[in-house]
Design a protein around this motif. Structure first.
Motif, PDB file in Angstrom:
ATOM      1  N   LEU A  85      45.201  53.119  73.213  1.00 24.29           N
ATOM      2  CA  LEU A  85      45.672  52.264  74.400  1.00 24.29           C
ATOM      3  C   LEU A  85      45.035  53.095  75.615  1.00 24.29           C
ATOM      4  CD1 LEU A  85      49.379  51.725  74.164  1.00 24.29           C
ATOM      5  CD2 LEU A  85      47.656  50.187  74.005  1.00 24.29           C
ATOM      6  N   LEU A  86      44.716  54.296  75.529  1.00 28.87           N
ATOM      7  CA  LEU A  86      44.313  54.833  76.672  1.00 28.87           C
ATOM      8  C   LEU A  86      42.879  54.789  76.828  1.00 28.87           C
ATOM      9  CD1 LEU A  86      45.669  58.668  76.575  1.00 28.87           C
ATOM     10  CD2 LEU A  86      46.043  56.603  78.452  1.00 28.87           C
ATOM     11  N   GLU A  87      42.170  54.552  75.592  1.00 30.43           N
ATOM     12  CA  GLU A  87      40.655  54.018  75.597  1.00 30.43           C
ATOM     13  C   GLU A  87      40.472  52.975  76.097  1.00 30.43           C
ATOM     14  OE1 GLU A  87      37.407  52.202  74.410  1.00 30.43           O
ATOM     15  OE2 GLU A  87      39.080  52.167  73.117  1.00 30.43           O
ATOM     16  N   SER A  88      41.179  52.084  75.599  1.00 36.22           N
ATOM     17  CA  SER A  88      40.967  50.548  75.977  1.00 36.22           C
ATOM     18  C   SER A  88      41.303  50.486  77.468  1.00 36.22           C
ATOM     19  CB  SER A  88      41.768  49.579  75.111  1.00 36.22           C
ATOM     20  OG  SER A  88      43.059  49.768  75.188  1.00 36.22           O
ATOM     21  N   SER A  89      42.430  51.185  78.075  1.00 39.50           N
ATOM     22  CA  SER A  89      42.733  50.899  79.562  1.00 39.50           C
ATOM     23  C   SER A  89      41.376  51.388  80.358  1.00 39.50           C
ATOM     24  CB  SER A  89      43.649  51.737  79.743  1.00 39.50           C
ATOM     25  OG  SER A  89      45.180  51.535  79.036  1.00 39.50           O
ATOM     26  N   LEU A  90      41.065  52.588  80.010  1.00 42.08           N
ATOM     27  CA  LEU A  90      39.838  53.473  80.607  1.00 42.08           C
ATOM     28  C   LEU A  90      38.514  52.282  80.647  1.00 42.08           C
ATOM     29  CD1 LEU A  90      40.089  57.203  79.821  1.00 42.08           C
ATOM     30  CD2 LEU A  90      40.528  55.788  81.955  1.00 42.08           C
ATOM     31  N   THR A  91      38.449  51.700  79.389  1.00 42.61           N
ATOM     32  CA  THR A  91      37.176  51.103  79.213  1.00 42.61           C
ATOM     33  C   THR A  91      37.303  49.867  79.898  1.00 42.61           C
ATOM     34  OG1 THR A  91      36.793  52.016  77.101  1.00 42.61           O
ATOM     35  CG2 THR A  91      35.397  49.936  77.359  1.00 42.61           C
ATOM     36  N   PHE A  92      38.447  49.327  80.021  1.00 44.36           N
ATOM     37  CA  PHE A  92      38.892  47.844  80.683  1.00 44.36           C
ATOM     38  C   PHE A  92      38.602  47.925  82.279  1.00 44.36           C
ATOM     39  CE2 PHE A  92      42.075  45.541  83.054  1.00 44.36           C
ATOM     40  CZ  PHE A  92      41.505  44.595  82.847  1.00 44.36           C
ATOM     41  N   LEU A  93      38.967  49.332  82.653  1.00 40.88           N
ATOM     42  CA  LEU A  93      38.666  49.550  84.139  1.00 40.88           C
ATOM     43  C   LEU A  93      37.348  50.080  84.438  1.00 40.88           C
ATOM     44  CD1 LEU A  93      41.999  51.627  84.528  1.00 40.88           C
ATOM     45  CD2 LEU A  93      41.403  49.446  85.587  1.00 40.88           C
ATOM     46  N   GLY A  94      36.278  50.169  83.628  1.00 39.37           N
ATOM     47  CA  GLY A  94      35.004  50.352  83.489  1.00 39.37           C
ATOM     48  C   GLY A  94      34.874  51.750  83.645  1.00 39.37           C
ATOM     49  N   GLY A 144      57.141  46.308  72.774  1.00 42.34           N
ATOM     50  CA  GLY A 144      56.784  46.866  74.101  1.00 42.34           C
ATOM     51  C   GLY A 144      55.946  48.035  74.285  1.00 42.34           C
ATOM     52  N   LEU A 145      56.303  48.922  73.461  1.00 41.96           N
ATOM     53  CA  LEU A 145      55.374  50.050  73.400  1.00 41.96           C
ATOM     54  C   LEU A 145      54.046  50.067  72.904  1.00 41.96           C
ATOM     55  CD1 LEU A 145      57.855  52.829  71.776  1.00 41.96           C
ATOM     56  CD2 LEU A 145      57.109  52.769  74.109  1.00 41.96           C
ATOM     57  N   SER A 146      53.588  48.960  72.195  1.00 40.80           N
ATOM     58  CA  SER A 146      52.425  48.808  71.652  1.00 40.80           C
ATOM     59  C   SER A 146      51.297  47.764  72.553  1.00 40.80           C
ATOM     60  CB  SER A 146      52.613  47.947  70.291  1.00 40.80           C
ATOM     61  OG  SER A 146      53.592  48.834  69.487  1.00 40.80           O
ATOM     62  N   PHE A 147      52.069  47.185  73.724  1.00 41.10           N
ATOM     63  CA  PHE A 147      51.191  46.484  74.401  1.00 41.10           C
ATOM     64  C   PHE A 147      50.299  47.089  75.116  1.00 41.10           C
ATOM     65  CE2 PHE A 147      54.430  43.043  74.592  1.00 41.10           C
ATOM     66  CZ  PHE A 147      53.644  41.914  74.236  1.00 41.10           C
ATOM     67  N   PRO A 148      48.998  46.957  75.494  1.00 45.16           N
ATOM     68  CA  PRO A 148      48.249  47.415  76.945  1.00 45.16           C
ATOM     69  C   PRO A 148      48.686  46.781  78.085  1.00 45.16           C
ATOM     70  CG  PRO A 148      46.660  46.244  75.100  1.00 45.16           C
ATOM     71  CD  PRO A 148      48.031  45.909  74.679  1.00 45.16           C
ATOM     72  N   ASN A 149      49.141  47.472  78.995  1.00 46.13           N
ATOM     73  CA  ASN A 149      49.858  46.624  80.196  1.00 46.13           C
ATOM     74  C   ASN A 149      48.782  46.003  80.579  1.00 46.13           C
ATOM     75  OD1 ASN A 149      48.194  48.682  81.116  1.00 46.13           O
ATOM     76  ND2 ASN A 149      49.691  49.932  82.280  1.00 46.13           N
ATOM     77  N   PHE A 150      47.391  46.070  80.812  1.00 44.63           N
ATOM     78  CA  PHE A 150      46.539  45.152  81.460  1.00 44.63           C
ATOM     79  C   PHE A 150      46.208  43.871  80.667  1.00 44.63           C
ATOM     80  CE2 PHE A 150      44.161  48.185  78.890  1.00 44.63           C
ATOM     81  CZ  PHE A 150      43.399  47.327  78.074  1.00 44.63           C
ATOM     82  N   TRP A 151      46.550  43.847  79.314  1.00 38.23           N
ATOM     83  CA  TRP A 151      46.403  42.807  78.516  1.00 38.23           C
ATOM     84  C   TRP A 151      47.509  41.838  78.968  1.00 38.23           C
ATOM     85  CZ3 TRP A 151      48.970  41.284  73.454  1.00 38.23           C
ATOM     86  CH2 TRP A 151      48.263  40.036  73.012  1.00 38.23           C
ATOM     87  N   LEU A 152      48.801  42.411  79.017  1.00 37.82           N
ATOM     88  CA  LEU A 152      50.013  41.528  79.507  1.00 37.82           C
ATOM     89  C   LEU A 152      50.119  41.055  80.886  1.00 37.82           C
ATOM     90  CD1 LEU A 152      52.976  40.819  78.726  1.00 37.82           C
ATOM     91  CD2 LEU A 152      53.623  42.994  79.855  1.00 37.82           C
ATOM     92  N   ALA A 153      49.265  41.821  81.906  1.00 38.43           N
ATOM     93  CA  ALA A 153      48.928  41.554  83.210  1.00 38.43           C
ATOM     94  C   ALA A 153      48.055  39.945  82.898  1.00 38.43           C
ATOM     95  CB  ALA A 153      48.181  42.506  83.833  1.00 38.43           C
ATOM     96  N   THR A 194      54.848  42.851  84.661  1.00 34.79           N
ATOM     97  CA  THR A 194      54.163  43.833  83.786  1.00 34.79           C
ATOM     98  C   THR A 194      54.645  45.249  83.735  1.00 34.79           C
ATOM     99  OG1 THR A 194      52.319  42.592  84.699  1.00 34.79           O
ATOM    100  CG2 THR A 194      51.937  44.322  83.228  1.00 34.79           C
ATOM    101  N   MET A 195      54.847  45.654  84.811  1.00 33.44           N
ATOM    102  CA  MET A 195      55.342  47.230  84.636  1.00 33.44           C
ATOM    103  C   MET A 195      56.899  47.506  84.121  1.00 33.44           C
ATOM    104  SD  MET A 195      53.174  49.309  85.732  1.00 33.44           S
ATOM    105  CE  MET A 195      54.233  50.813  85.544  1.00 33.44           C
ATOM    106  N   ALA A 196      57.591  46.319  84.648  1.00 31.57           N
ATOM    107  CA  ALA A 196      59.080  46.547  84.018  1.00 31.57           C
ATOM    108  C   ALA A 196      59.054  46.242  82.597  1.00 31.57           C
ATOM    109  CB  ALA A 196      59.799  45.424  84.811  1.00 31.57           C
ATOM    110  N   THR A 197      58.369  45.448  82.164  1.00 28.54           N
ATOM    111  CA  THR A 197      58.315  45.134  80.677  1.00 28.54           C
ATOM    112  C   THR A 197      57.988  46.353  80.029  1.00 28.54           C
ATOM    113  OG1 THR A 197      57.623  42.845  81.135  1.00 28.54           O
ATOM    114  CG2 THR A 197      57.654  43.654  78.633  1.00 28.54           C
ATOM    115  N   ILE A 198      56.817  46.925  80.336  1.00 23.80           N
ATOM    116  CA  ILE A 198      56.314  48.353  79.524  1.00 23.80           C
ATOM    117  C   ILE A 198      57.489  49.341  79.648  1.00 23.80           C
ATOM    118  CG2 ILE A 198      54.578  50.066  79.454  1.00 23.80           C
ATOM    119  CD1 ILE A 198      53.302  47.230  78.745  1.00 23.80           C
ATOM    120  N   LEU A 199      58.021  49.568  80.823  1.00 23.94           N
ATOM    121  CA  LEU A 199      58.946  50.453  81.296  1.00 23.94           C
ATOM    122  C   LEU A 199      60.306  50.194  80.162  1.00 23.94           C
ATOM    123  CD1 LEU A 199      58.793  50.963  85.100  1.00 23.94           C
ATOM    124  CD2 LEU A 199      58.001  52.623  83.432  1.00 23.94           C
ATOM    125  N   SER A 200      60.625  49.198  80.236  1.00 26.87           N
ATOM    126  CA  SER A 200      61.947  48.769  79.560  1.00 26.87           C
ATOM    127  C   SER A 200      62.005  49.150  77.977  1.00 26.87           C
ATOM    128  CB  SER A 200      62.028  47.195  79.651  1.00 26.87           C
ATOM    129  OG  SER A 200      62.124  46.950  81.116  1.00 26.87           O
TER     130      SER A 200
END
Lengths: 275, 307
Positions: free
Chosen positions: A205-214, B140-149, B180-186
């Motif tokens: 998850l961390l790697e994909s977040s960082l890569t997504f953010l460039g 919920g723990l397995s989502f990347p938050n930006f993907w949900l966004a 987005t944030m609330a889903t991940i936090l929950s």
């Protein structure tokens, strides 16, 4: 309850194992590589064409091939960063817990400091120096996580070194390093394995977040985070280009989390009784 | 207690010190802002670059620059941005409330969902509701938050056209970041509520309250929830760092002009003062929250002090 537990294992092992197998075989399955373009088939919808089961992007590149090949980066980063952190942390934890003394004190204070550092802020700060090199990212993650393992192993070692079987090994003259290696390590390894499983998920998850953010892996190398950031620009015309890499992350991470949960219950009966 | 307090305080100060030193050091290794500033202004000589560096104070030794930054932070003068020369303290004062608002609303929304669900899971432990909530939380723990966004943008902005995809114009811009944030936090919070409720529900006063004939709602929400408030606040407080980290990422996705956006822009343009200020302010807040929780817990539970 037991049946649910084994279901958890089957699902977890199936998801993460399946993904790992697909990624391992990806170079052979998609010999054309991730950048092969089929211009005639640009923007194919998913589930419409047998040649491109998950559709194609605006350049005519196959989404399925890119997702599976992109997994190489995420899985490599996830596995190697965790392996590095676990080996270093376990070693430090064993030494500190067994010999105690001033090094133990320094190590634990340092662990306090590192655990209090906000990871994403530190990562943003270091991103510009680290550049887009995968190995530097792996090293960075391992360095920021090894103390988690050191803590767990140290506290297990402190308890184990007073146990009868360790004391009697001492009494018959077994050397310290042999005691640590043969008697303490095998008994302290279970929580490390649990932590490793959950951290592989976390680091993907961390790697994909960082890569997504460039701030992570080179955008020219196919990776899940990179594909998502690419796909975002043509979300309006081709939603599937950003949907499937995210789904791949979710399924892999879900599988690892299920496996980690199952493993935690399997090695630690006390958490089971709390459910 | 005095020694415990002093120890925690010393650790907190030390952590902030390490963070500031790391940032100041790392940002200077990342590249030269004078080159970026000079870009696009025609022929640049080495002399020009030297002048820019001198004007920004970058030709002084590192120790001097760092000391200046520390003194500035303590007196509230965070210097001026390299890009445009605005006072950094003003930029932070504008961005910080926006970040905190997003974090607070997300946490509130998440608790609104996780408290009833967590209580339900704890009461019907092992039952169908409990299992369903457990599985949902694992998802919920397995989502990347930006993907949900991104998927929310796809549905609510592109397909339905109900919400703006990015920016900060009015309350409608807040809906998707908070969701987005609330889903991940929950996903985490529902587990925390469930665990602390399970412990509380086995206490004798709960049995007494039930045997007095109080309704289940009063027992659960008045007696039990109040008593598990302290561990719950502790757990949630310890996640404050993660919450801020998540908001920083989500701000970027939705172009929300908070601290995260400031930080990313500063990284891209090597704007040392801004990045240093953002990271220092956020890290200090995280450390202070952790310190407050440690101290609070030390008061309530003597075993923590002895550790």
């Amino acid at each position: 309850m037991n049946r649910l537990r084994s279901l958890e294992f089957i699902l977890g092992a199936g998801l993460s194992g399946g993904m790992a197998l697909a990624v391992l075989l990806s170079d052979w399955m998609f010999a054309g590589g991730a950048d092969a373009m089929d211009l005639a088939m640009r923007l194919t919808l998913p589930f419409q064409s047998l040649a491109h089961p998950l559709g194609t992007d605006p350049l005519g590149r196959d989404v399925l091939a890119r997702v599976i090949l992109g997994g190489q980066v995420s899985l490599t980063v996830g596995l190697l960063s965790v392996a590095g952190a676990a080996v270093a942390g376990t070693f430090a934890g064993l030494i500190a817990g067994y010999y105690r003394g001033p090094w133990d004190l320094v190590l634990m204070r340092w662990a306090d400091v590192q655990l209090a550092l906000p990871f994403i802020l530190v990562a943003i700060t270091f991103a510009a120096i680290l550049g887009t090199d995968m190995w530097k990212l792996i090293a960075f993650m391992a360095i920021s996580q090894w103390v988690q393992y050191a803590r767990v192993v140290r506290s297990a070692t402190i308890v184990l070194r007073e146990r009868e079987f360790v004391l009697s090994a001492h009494a018959v003259g077994v050397r310290n390093h042999a005691i640590i290696w043969r008697h303490i390590l095998p008994n302290a390894i279970a929580p490390v394995l649990v932590l490793m499983t959950l951290n592989v998920a976390n680091n993907i998850l961390l790697e994909s977040s960082l890569t997504f953010l460039g701030l992570g892996i080179d955008p020219l190398i196919p990776s899940w985070g990179g594909m998502l950031s690419d796909g975002r620009t043509y979300l309006q015309t081709a939603w599937w280009v950003s949907f499937f890499p995210g789904l791949a992350i979710m399924l892999t991470v879900l599988g690892l989390n299920l496996l980690g949960d199952w493993l935690r219950d399997a090695v630690d009966p006390t958490t089971r009784s709390q459910r | 207690m005095g020694r415990f307090l002093l120890g925690r305080l010393a650790l907190a100060v030390f952590v902030v010190f390490v963070v500031t030193l790391l940032v100041a050091w790392a940002v200077r290794l990342s590249g030269d802002p004078s080159v970026m500033l000079a870009e696009g202004s025609g022929a640049i000589t080495a002399k020009d670059l030297e002048n820019i560096r001198a004007a920004l104070g970058l030709n002084r030794p590192f120790s001097e620059q760092y000391a200046g930054f520390l003194v500035g932070m303590l007196t509230g003068d965070m210097g001026n941005s390299f890009m445009g020369g605005r006072a950094v303290s003003g930029m932070v004062r504008q961005a910080l409330p926006l970040t905190l608002m997003l974090a607070a609303l997300s946490l509130a929304a998440s608790l609104l969902v996780s408290i009833p669900l967590g209580i339900r899971a704890a009461v019907h432990r092992g039952g169908a509701a409990d299992q369903a909530i457990r599985i949902l939380s694992l998802f919920g723990l397995s989502f990347p938050n930006f993907w949900l966004a991104i998927m929310l943008v796809l549905v609510f902005s592109i397909t339905l056209g109900w919400l703006p995809p990015a920016g900060a114009d009015g309350p409608s811009s807040l809906v998707m970041p908070v969701l987005t944030m609330a889903t991940i936090l929950s996903a985490t919070n529902v587990r925390l509520v469930r665990t602390s409720m399970l412990e509380t529900l086995s206490a004798q006063y709960i049995m007494v309250a039930r045997s007095k004939g109080l309704t289940e709602t009063v027992v659960l929400y008045k007696h039990a929830l109040r008593n598990c408030a302290i561990p719950l606040i502790t757990y949630i407080g310890l996640q404050f760092g993660g919450l801020i980290g998540g908001v920083v990422v989500i701000e970027r996705v939705f172009n929300w002009p908070g601290m995260g956006s400031l930080a990313f822009d500063a990284v891209a343009s090597r704007d040392y003062p801004v990045l240093q200020a953002v990271v220092t302010v956020l890290a200090t807040m995280i450390v202070l929250v952790n310190l407050a929780i440690d101290v609070l817990y030390g008061f309530v539970d003597p075993r923590v002090r002895a550790e």
